[in-house]
Design a protein around this motif. Structure first.
Motif, PDB file in Angstrom:
ATOM      1  N   THR A   1      45.869  47.445  32.542  1.00  0.00           N
ATOM      2  CA  THR A   1      46.530  47.056  33.791  1.00  0.00           C
ATOM      3  C   THR A   1      46.166  45.636  34.222  1.00  0.00           C
ATOM      4  O   THR A   1      46.641  45.169  35.253  1.00  0.00           O
ATOM      5  CB  THR A   1      46.120  48.007  34.933  1.00  0.00           C
ATOM      6  OG1 THR A   1      44.708  47.872  35.171  1.00  0.00           O
ATOM      7  CG2 THR A   1      46.441  49.457  34.582  1.00  0.00           C
ATOM      8  N   GLY A   2      45.290  44.979  33.465  1.00  0.00           N
ATOM      9  CA  GLY A   2      44.781  43.675  33.861  1.00  0.00           C
ATOM     10  C   GLY A   2      43.539  43.750  34.727  1.00  0.00           C
ATOM     11  O   GLY A   2      42.978  42.720  35.116  1.00  0.00           O
ATOM     12  N   TYR A   3      43.084  44.949  35.040  1.00  0.00           N
ATOM     13  CA  TYR A   3      41.917  45.171  35.911  1.00  0.00           C
ATOM     14  C   TYR A   3      40.670  44.543  35.312  1.00  0.00           C
ATOM     15  O   TYR A   3      40.395  44.714  34.119  1.00  0.00           O
ATOM     16  CB  TYR A   3      41.741  46.671  36.092  1.00  0.00           C
ATOM     17  CG  TYR A   3      40.541  47.116  36.884  1.00  0.00           C
ATOM     18  CD1 TYR A   3      40.330  46.695  38.184  1.00  0.00           C
ATOM     19  CD2 TYR A   3      39.637  48.019  36.333  1.00  0.00           C
ATOM     20  CE1 TYR A   3      39.246  47.140  38.917  1.00  0.00           C
ATOM     21  CE2 TYR A   3      38.547  48.484  37.058  1.00  0.00           C
ATOM     22  CZ  TYR A   3      38.350  48.040  38.342  1.00  0.00           C
ATOM     23  OH  TYR A   3      37.274  48.490  39.062  1.00  0.00           O
ATOM     24  N   ASP A   4      39.905  43.814  36.163  1.00  0.00           N
ATOM     25  CA  ASP A   4      38.719  43.117  35.672  1.00  0.00           C
ATOM     26  C   ASP A   4      37.451  43.962  35.744  1.00  0.00           C
ATOM     27  O   ASP A   4      36.362  43.481  35.435  1.00  0.00           O
ATOM     28  CB  ASP A   4      38.506  41.800  36.435  1.00  0.00           C
ATOM     29  CG  ASP A   4      38.172  42.003  37.922  1.00  0.00           C
ATOM     30  OD1 ASP A   4      38.041  43.163  38.364  1.00  0.00           O
ATOM     31  OD2 ASP A   4      38.049  40.982  38.631  1.00  0.00           O
ATOM     32  N   GLY A   5      37.580  45.211  36.159  1.00  0.00           N
ATOM     33  CA  GLY A   5      36.428  46.093  36.242  1.00  0.00           C
ATOM     34  C   GLY A   5      35.694  46.040  37.561  1.00  0.00           C
ATOM     35  O   GLY A   5      34.735  46.790  37.763  1.00  0.00           O
ATOM     36  N   LYS A   6      36.141  45.185  38.487  1.00  0.00           N
ATOM     37  CA  LYS A   6      35.430  45.005  39.746  1.00  0.00           C
ATOM     38  C   LYS A   6      36.333  45.122  40.970  1.00  0.00           C
ATOM     39  O   LYS A   6      36.003  45.803  41.925  1.00  0.00           O
ATOM     40  CB  LYS A   6      34.734  43.639  39.761  1.00  0.00           C
ATOM     41  CG  LYS A   6      33.700  43.447  38.675  1.00  0.00           C
ATOM     42  CD  LYS A   6      33.113  42.039  38.716  1.00  0.00           C
ATOM     43  CE  LYS A   6      32.108  41.830  37.595  1.00  0.00           C
ATOM     44  NZ  LYS A   6      31.553  40.440  37.622  1.00  0.00           N
ATOM     45  N   SER A   7      37.462  44.452  40.977  1.00  0.00           N
ATOM     46  CA  SER A   7      38.275  44.322  42.178  1.00  0.00           C
ATOM     47  C   SER A   7      39.678  44.879  41.966  1.00  0.00           C
ATOM     48  O   SER A   7      40.334  44.558  40.961  1.00  0.00           O
ATOM     49  CB  SER A   7      38.379  42.847  42.585  1.00  0.00           C
ATOM     50  OG  SER A   7      39.355  42.662  43.586  1.00  0.00           O
ATOM     51  N   VAL A   8      40.148  45.698  42.945  1.00  0.00           N
ATOM     52  CA  VAL A   8      41.519  46.188  42.837  1.00  0.00           C
ATOM     53  C   VAL A   8      42.519  45.035  42.940  1.00  0.00           C
ATOM     54  O   VAL A   8      43.649  45.152  42.469  1.00  0.00           O
ATOM     55  CB  VAL A   8      41.822  47.251  43.918  1.00  0.00           C
ATOM     56  CG1 VAL A   8      40.962  48.480  43.713  1.00  0.00           C
ATOM     57  CG2 VAL A   8      41.641  46.697  45.323  1.00  0.00           C
ATOM     58  N   GLY A   9      42.098  43.915  43.526  1.00  0.00           N
ATOM     59  CA  GLY A   9      42.973  42.751  43.613  1.00  0.00           C
ATOM     60  C   GLY A   9      43.276  42.128  42.274  1.00  0.00           C
ATOM     61  O   GLY A   9      44.211  41.329  42.160  1.00  0.00           O
ATOM     62  N   SER A  10      42.521  42.487  41.240  1.00  0.00           N
ATOM     63  CA  SER A  10      42.757  41.926  39.904  1.00  0.00           C
ATOM     64  C   SER A  10      43.809  42.695  39.123  1.00  0.00           C
ATOM     65  O   SER A  10      44.245  42.238  38.065  1.00  0.00           O
ATOM     66  CB  SER A  10      41.446  41.924  39.104  1.00  0.00           C
ATOM     67  OG  SER A  10      41.024  43.253  38.798  1.00  0.00           O
TER      68      SER A  10
END
Length: 343
Positions: free
Chosen positions: A113-122
């Motif tokens: 999903t493009g998620y960086d593992g830290k922020s839902v904004g990513s």
């Protein structure tokens, strides 16, 4: 008690009889079966703790099965127990004594999903199941609805056998978009209610995912449940000053955790918690006082209308030096009007 009337609750102190040597820093979720047994899903050495309705310990199970990101637990109409493990990217079906029946999702493998593992904004796009799923709800026909939240922005619908039927959602603040779909429940009439946590709202959908409405008079909702009178009980997580709601913008002052009680139109008719003298640290009542809340993360109602609230107190409060380590992580509240002996 008619729909729209205001229920009153009192904490049942000392309800949980935790066995010697057992502990739980965070209780992520709670569920109650048709017989009144209570299931806690904990982040600790003993993930699932089972109690009788009066707080007597029955058993534990799930040791060595889950990651330390236990997140959601649901009792299905057939008595099966569904556990959502956001660290493992799976939802799993168990018998009531912990025998594994079915796994949905691929263990340890998140979707892209493009998620960086830290922020839902990513999160750049809605993706397949799952990337850190949060909760599961079961419809009357057996279909499963899963909120796929921390690393995704979708709701997935499965058959009772775990076959994917449909998905909807993408990152954003518009209708059908999510910024952390965190809790989910299916109304008796089939509508699907999704706690869109970081957007400070609950979105309502048809069984097929058509957007119907939104409830915006809620704060950072984590989970909801319906009582026999049609009211919705919503766990509302605190906002600390300096954080940011994606829909409402920067948070300028501390907003305490509570439980909102909503009528069938989504209007808040009562809030539970935040009672007593103001605490200087929180700018609100002491969250560790019985009947108040530090970090309500999951909730459930039993057949008598009593309320059970699971809290991630360590993650939200203790780790930030906001509350002492002995602050409650789980509470039972009795519906006032019945004799205490029925607790």
């Amino acid at each position: 008690m008619a729909v729209g009337s205001v229920p009153a609750y009192a904490p049942v102190e000392g309800w949980e009889r935790l066995p010697p040597g057992f502990a739980h820093r965070d209780v992520a979720a709670v569920a109650v079966d048709a017989g009144g047994r209570v299931y806690l899903f904990c982040r600790g050495d003993h993930p699932v703790l089972v109690y009788e309705r009066d707080g007597r310990f029955v058993r534990s199970w799930g040791e060595g099965v889950f990651t330390m990101r236990a997140h959601g637990i649901t009792v299905a109409p057939d008595g099966a127990i569904w556990c959502t493990d956001d660290g493992d990217h799976t939802v799993r079906k168990f018998t009531s004594d912990g025998e594994l029946l079915l796994t949905v999702g691929t263990s340890g493998r998140p979707s892209d999903t493009g998620y960086d593992g830290k922020s839902v904004g990513s999160i750049a796009r809605g993706g397949p199941a799952f990337n850190r799923p949060t909760n599961l709800a079961v419809a009357a026909n057996g279909d499963l609805y899963v909120s796929d939240g921390y690393g995704n922005a979708r709701v997935h619908r499965f058959s009772a056998r775990g076959e994917l039927l449909a998905s909807w959602g993408e990152p954003g603040t518009g209708p059908g978009q999510f910024m952390l779909p965190h809790g989910i429940a299916v109304h008796p009439d089939g509508r699907v209610f999704v706690c869109d946590r970081e957007n400070d709202r609950i979105q309502v959908f048809s069984p097929d995912g058509e957007f119907l409405a939104e409830w915006t008079d809620v704060q950072r909702p984590t989970q909801l449940a319906f009582d026999a009178e049609g009211r919705a009980f919503v766990a509302e997580l605190c906002w600390r000053a300096g954080l940011r709601s994606f829909r409402r913008g920067p948070i300028e002052r501390h907003l305490p955790s509570r439980i909102a009680v909503c009528d069938e139109r989504g209007t808040v008719i009562a809030r539970l918690g935040d009672h007593g003298p103001r605490d200087q640290t929180w700018g609100a009542a002491d969250p560790c006082r019985p009947g108040n809340f530090c970090a309500p993360h999951g909730l459930a109602l039993d057949a008598n209308g009593d309320l059970y609230v699971a809290e991630v107190t360590w993650t939200i409060g203790v780790s930030h030096d906001l509350v002492p380590p002995d602050c409650h992580t789980f509470q039972k509240l009795r519906l006032v009007g019945r004799p205490p002996s029925s607790s």
